[in-house]
Scaffold this active site. Structure first.
Site, short mmCIF file in Angstrom:
data_model
loop_
_atom_site.label_atom_id
_atom_site.label_comp_id
_atom_site.label_asym_id
_atom_site.label_seq_id
_atom_site.Cartn_x
_atom_site.Cartn_y
_atom_site.Cartn_z
N LYS A 13 29.55 53.72 4.58
CA LYS A 13 30.40 54.65 3.90
C LYS A 13 29.94 55.20 2.25
O LYS A 13 30.09 57.31 2.18
CB LYS A 13 31.73 53.03 3.20
CG LYS A 13 32.08 52.43 4.47
CD LYS A 13 33.43 51.74 4.34
CE LYS A 13 32.79 50.55 2.89
NZ LYS A 13 31.71 49.65 2.96
N ARG A 88 40.87 47.63 1.22
CA ARG A 88 40.25 46.78 2.00
C ARG A 88 41.43 45.90 2.73
O ARG A 88 40.82 44.60 2.89
CB ARG A 88 39.36 45.81 0.88
CG ARG A 88 38.27 46.91 0.86
CD ARG A 88 37.39 45.57 0.20
NE ARG A 88 35.60 45.74 0.56
CZ ARG A 88 34.77 46.25 -0.24
NH1 ARG A 88 35.35 47.96 -0.81
NH2 ARG A 88 33.85 46.17 -0.07
N ARG A 127 18.62 47.40 0.95
CA ARG A 127 19.08 48.99 -0.30
C ARG A 127 18.86 48.95 -1.47
O ARG A 127 18.48 47.79 -2.66
CB ARG A 127 20.89 48.48 -0.59
CG ARG A 127 21.18 49.63 -1.12
CD ARG A 127 22.87 49.93 -0.97
NE ARG A 127 23.42 48.68 -1.02
CZ ARG A 127 24.69 48.06 -1.02
NH1 ARG A 127 25.35 49.31 0.21
NH2 ARG A 127 25.18 47.73 -0.92
N ARG A 162 21.16 45.62 -5.79
CA ARG A 162 22.67 45.31 -6.40
C ARG A 162 22.73 43.53 -6.36
O ARG A 162 22.18 43.29 -5.59
CB ARG A 162 23.82 45.93 -5.33
CG ARG A 162 24.45 47.27 -5.84
CD ARG A 162 25.27 47.21 -5.06
NE ARG A 162 26.47 47.12 -4.25
CZ ARG A 162 27.40 47.23 -3.76
NH1 ARG A 162 27.10 48.73 -3.26
NH2 ARG A 162 27.70 46.86 -2.94
N ARG A 173 30.19 38.45 2.00
CA ARG A 173 31.20 39.83 2.66
C ARG A 173 31.32 40.32 3.67
O ARG A 173 32.04 40.33 4.58
CB ARG A 173 30.11 40.49 1.58
CG ARG A 173 29.93 41.21 0.60
CD ARG A 173 28.69 41.11 -0.58
NE ARG A 173 28.98 43.42 0.29
CZ ARG A 173 27.96 43.59 0.20
NH1 ARG A 173 26.65 43.74 -0.23
NH2 ARG A 173 28.14 44.83 0.13
#
Ligand code: AP5
Ligand code: ZN
Length: 215
Positions: A13, A88, A127, A162, A173
């Site tokens: 996203k 969400r 990431r 992160r 998640r």
């Protein structure tokens, strides 16, 4: 153009939103980015939000709905916006519909980017993100590494990982996504608004597919 990007954690996203900003000249509104900025500033809201984020759980609806209502009123959002990570939950989607109605506006497109779960785990644990909030460029240590390890190609700032991108939090998640956010696919499909894109393959190929839908 008012656009919602749906998709599991790591579906791309944010990566696609960064490309869409350049093409359509409308802002990306990411509740994740806004919450991380509050965490960094150490505000009371940020401190509370961090507990949920580190556990891979959702921050309470009333907090994020309040954030979005304020953000949508800002002048740069009047010509259009890309919502990344909001809504969400179904109550968030209902609140968004009501807020936009009051503003005489509406959502034009809902795009769901679909990637299977194991690929999402690989993407998120690899990431790296640019520390410079104005840049925010994303990398992946295997798929899209920076030219120089740990340094942003675009602005030269250091990259960081992160706090919620460790495997245990990523799995949590994913569970949260399946339970709370997946029902939104039905919510928008029932309204005839949902468009689905396969989020696997080259970043530019996926971008071109999105542009093909948005026009
Ligand atoms: P948030 O920041 O929204 O995180 P997320 O939804 O989990 O999504 P990500 O940002 O992790 O992934 P992405 O889809 O943007 O993927 P990306 O492009 O980076 O939310 C974080 C937390 O905040 C939540 O857990 C919650 O606690 C809270 N929160 C936020 N919004 C909330 C809300 N509305 N309500 C309640 N709580 C909320 O890509 C991932 C990686 O893959 C990158 O390394 C990238 O380089 C790589 N990649 C991208 N595309 C490709 C490709 N095509 N091929 C290979 N690699 C790719
Ligand atoms: Zn950068």
């Amino acid at each position: 153009m008012n656009l919602i990007l749906l998709g599991g954690p790591g579906a791309g996203k944010g990566t696609q939103a960064k490309l869409l900003i350049e093409k359509y000249k409308i802002p990306q509104i990411s509740t994740g980015d806004i919450l991380r900025a509050a965490v960094k500033e150490g505000t009371a809201m940020g401190k509370k939000a961090k507990e949920y984020m580190d556990a891979g759980k959702l921050v309470p609806d009333e907090v994020v709905i309040g954030i979005i209502e304020d953000r949508l009123k800002q002048s740069d959002a009047q010509k259009g916006f890309i919502l990344d990570g909001f809504p969400r939950t179904v109550p968030q989607a209902e609140a968004l519909d009501a807020t936009l109605k009051k503003m005489g506006s509406k959502i034009d497109h809902v795009l769901s980017i679909e990637v299977d779960e194991e690929a999402l785990v690989t993407r998120l644990t690899g990431r790296r993100t640019c520390k410079n909030a104005d840049c925010g460029q994303m990398y992946h240590i295997k798929f899209t590494p920076p030219k120089k390890e740990g340094v942003c190609d675009k602005c030269g700032s250091p990259l960081y990982q992160r706090d919620d991108d460790n495997e245990a939090t990523v799995r949590s998640r994913l569970t949260t996504y399946n339970q709370a956010t997946k029902p939104l696919i039905d919510y928008y499909a029932k309204q005839g608004m949902l468009q689905t894109i396969k989020g696997v393959g080259g970043i530019n190929d996926i971008f071109n597919k999105i542009v093909g839908i948005l026009g």
